[in-house]
Design a protein around this motif. Structure first.
Motif: not given
Length: 123
Positions: A12-21
């Motif tokens: 399940l692929a989500l778009s995020v601002r900062d993958r690490h956070v």
């Protein structure tokens, strides 16, 4: 019987601002475990508590919340894509490959929902 052979995995692929956070958040709050950060691809993956289901985090400057893309694992992306295209399934551009890692192809259902095929090239 479908013309393509799925491999019993889904991401399940989500778009995020900062993958690490985001990875830290999913680990802390849901107990998911980081599998990998692929910085050159702007991608991270986490194992979930469900066998065969992975959470993918795709980094974007301005993510669109609620836009989850199911990514279906296939043994041979060229064969799977050809079978879907033969049935007039619409794809978004060419198949993309990160050598030694993964090949992906985005396609759409009749309502325009994005879905993706992925072939794991690490095996």
């Amino acid at each position: 019987m479908p013309a393509i052979s799925l491999d019993n995995t889904i991401t399940l692929a989500l778009s995020v601002r900062d993958r690490h956070v985001s990875a830290e958040w999913y680990e802390k709050h849901l107990g998911f475990q980081l599998l990998m950060h692929i910085d050159e691809a702007g991608w991270s993956e986490m194992s979930t508590k469900t066998d065969g289901v992975t959470l993918g985090l795709g980094e974007q400057a301005d993510p669109n919340p609620g836009n989850t893309v199911p990514v279906f694992g296939v043994a041979d992306i060229a064969v799977a894509r050809a079978a879907l295209e033969a049935e007039d399934v619409r794809f978004d551009g060419e198949t993309e490959t990160i050598e030694g890692m993964v090949s992906t192809a985005t396609f759409y259902d009749p309502d325009g929902n994005a879905l993706m095929l992925a072939q794991d090239l690490t095996k």
